[in-house]
Write a protein that holds these residues in place. Structure first.
Motif, PDB file in Angstrom:
ATOM      1  N   SER A 159       2.234  -3.753  -0.118  1.00 40.83           N
ATOM      2  CA  SER A 159       0.771  -3.672  -0.153  1.00 40.83           C
ATOM      3  C   SER A 159       0.265  -3.880  -1.565  1.00 40.83           C
ATOM      4  O   SER A 159       0.950  -3.555  -2.545  1.00 40.83           O
ATOM      5  CB  SER A 159       0.306  -2.304   0.354  1.00 40.83           C
ATOM      6  N   ASN A 165      -5.198  -4.966   3.139  1.00 49.09           N
ATOM      7  CA  ASN A 165      -5.109  -3.510   3.275  1.00 49.09           C
ATOM      8  C   ASN A 165      -6.474  -2.832   3.166  1.00 49.09           C
ATOM      9  O   ASN A 165      -6.667  -1.723   3.680  1.00 49.09           O
ATOM     10  CB  ASN A 165      -4.161  -2.926   2.229  1.00 49.09           C
ATOM     11  N   CYS A 174      -3.361   1.586   7.013  1.00 48.12           N
ATOM     12  CA  CYS A 174      -3.221   0.151   6.756  1.00 48.12           C
ATOM     13  C   CYS A 174      -1.866  -0.376   7.216  1.00 48.12           C
ATOM     14  O   CYS A 174      -1.782  -1.348   7.977  1.00 48.12           O
ATOM     15  CB  CYS A 174      -3.454  -0.150   5.279  1.00 48.12           C
ATOM     16  N   TYR A 175      -0.771   0.257   6.789  1.00 48.57           N
ATOM     17  CA  TYR A 175       0.552  -0.172   7.242  1.00 48.57           C
ATOM     18  C   TYR A 175       0.668  -0.037   8.762  1.00 48.57           C
ATOM     19  O   TYR A 175       1.237  -0.897   9.437  1.00 48.57           O
ATOM     20  CB  TYR A 175       1.643   0.671   6.591  1.00 48.57           C
ATOM     21  N   ARG A 206      -5.143  -6.532  -3.658  1.00 52.26           N
ATOM     22  CA  ARG A 206      -5.290  -6.361  -2.215  1.00 52.26           C
ATOM     23  C   ARG A 206      -4.342  -7.295  -1.481  1.00 52.26           C
ATOM     24  O   ARG A 206      -3.820  -8.249  -2.034  1.00 52.26           O
ATOM     25  CB  ARG A 206      -6.733  -6.603  -1.790  1.00 52.26           C
ATOM     26  N   MET A 214      -1.491  -7.381   2.211  1.00 50.80           N
ATOM     27  CA  MET A 214      -0.409  -6.592   2.796  1.00 50.80           C
ATOM     28  C   MET A 214       0.411  -7.463   3.720  1.00 50.80           C
ATOM     29  O   MET A 214      -0.125  -8.310   4.449  1.00 50.80           O
ATOM     30  CB  MET A 214      -1.013  -5.410   3.574  1.00 50.80           C
ATOM     31  N   GLY A 225      -7.098  -3.221   7.407  1.00 52.39           N
ATOM     32  CA  GLY A 225      -6.318  -2.038   7.085  1.00 52.39           C
ATOM     33  C   GLY A 225      -7.128  -0.836   6.657  1.00 52.39           C
ATOM     34  O   GLY A 225      -6.557   0.236   6.438  1.00 52.39           O
ATOM     35  N   GLY A 263      -4.825   0.261  -2.217  1.00 54.56           N
ATOM     36  CA  GLY A 263      -4.742   1.269  -1.178  1.00 54.56           C
ATOM     37  C   GLY A 263      -4.317   2.629  -1.677  1.00 54.56           C
ATOM     38  O   GLY A 263      -4.411   3.615  -0.948  1.00 54.56           O
TER      39      GLY A 263
END
Length: 308
Positions: free
Chosen positions: A144, A281, A114-115, A201, A203, A285, A148
């Motif tokens: 985030s 994310n 995700c990141y 959720r 990000m 993500g 996640g």
């Protein structure tokens, strides 16, 4: 005739969100194991061997086991774990970066972190175009939503309303760093500082740039123009115009989204810039990205079933 999909790890957050995106779609038929069978290696092997596609929503060791269980079958695999993101023979599941044709024809696809999705979306096209140097020591700051982190972190945040911010990976060994470096073609691993906030959720990923000190770096307007051109045909990724908002917000009430928005902010003389990606994310993500790749692998429009 519907193509069959087995979500291995369907009871987890990513698996549940993938199933939601596939619900009611006539193109796919889900192979579902009951609670008594979903942790059985034999039952999983049968499902993997029978499926046209499998999406692995597992921890790394279990994902590697699933690939072994699928050996010799026709199944085409999307792995949402970290296990194969820089592994030889696996196509990185970021169609905008690696090419839609590469994903569409792949038998083994690794879903991006995700990141990593935000960082790579911002940096890879600019390094590739020679507008940012590959040998610069980049840093990346990100926050985030807690979803996640899996069931344990979700429970921790939902049970302890006093947590306002959680910084982690303080030893600088976050599992996303190898793919961030590799997929951007960087000489050095980025200095990555992730954190979790009390929202389910959402990000924000930011890459600060001291442009005045970077050899060969382009001006902020040129960076924005290059990103806009790179993603011009993407139904998922959009690049915001030069208008600078008063603020950027992540809201706790945000629902699922499979889109991602990129921003380029700069100071008046263009000596400094902030590259910012905003995404879900659990969407682009994680689950949304997996479904986007699945669509392409199945010969479908990449945006079918996505929340855009």
């Amino acid at each position: 005739m519907a193509q069959t999909v087995f979500i291995d790890g369907a009871a987890g957050t990513t698996g549940l969100e993938i199933a939601d995106r596939l619900a009611g779609r006539s193109e796919f038929e889900l192979i579902v194991l009951d609670d008594a069978s979903r942790k059985s290696s034999a039952a999983r092997a049968d499902a993997l061997q029978a499926a046209d596609f499998a999406v692995l929503c597992l921890h790394d060791d279990a994902a590697r086991e699933a690939v072994e269980l699928a050996a010799g079958s026709k199944v085409r695999i999307i792995d949402a774990s970290t296990a194969h993101r820089v592994a030889p023979g696996w196509v990185y599941g970021f169609p905008e970066i690696v090419g839609r044709e590469a994903v569409a024809s792949a038998t083994r696809v690794s879903n991006p972190g995700c990141y990593s999705t935000g960082f790579i979306a911002l940096v890879a096209p600019l390094v590739r175009a020679g507008l940012l140097p590959a040998d610069w020591p980049y840093s990346c700051n990100a926050v985030s939503g807690y979803s996640g982190g899996g069931k344990a972190l979700i429970a921790r945040f939902e049970d302890d309303a006093d947590i306002a911010w959680r910084g982690y990976a303080l030893a600088l060994g976050h599992k996303h760093v190898p793919e961030m470096q590799a997929r951007c073609g960087l000489d050095l691993p980025p200095l990555f500082t992730p954190a979790v906030i009390p929202a389910h959720r959402g990000m924000v990923v930011e890459v600060p740039l001291m442009l005045a000190a970077m050899p060969g770096a382009a001006a902020p307007d040129r960076l924005r123009e290059a990103l806009a051109a790179f993603y011009a045909d993407s139904p998922v990724v959009r690049v915001a115009d030069a208008t600078v908002p008063d603020e950027l917000l992540l809201r706790r009430s945000n629902g699922p989204s499979d889109a991602m928005t990129l921003h380029v902010f700069a100071n008046a003389d263009g000596s400094q810039a902030r590259l910012v990606a905003m995404l879900d994310n659990l969407g682009k993500g994680a689950s949304g990205a997996a479904v986007q790749s699945l669509n392409l692998m199945a010969g479908l429009d990449e945006k079918v079933g996505l929340a855009l």
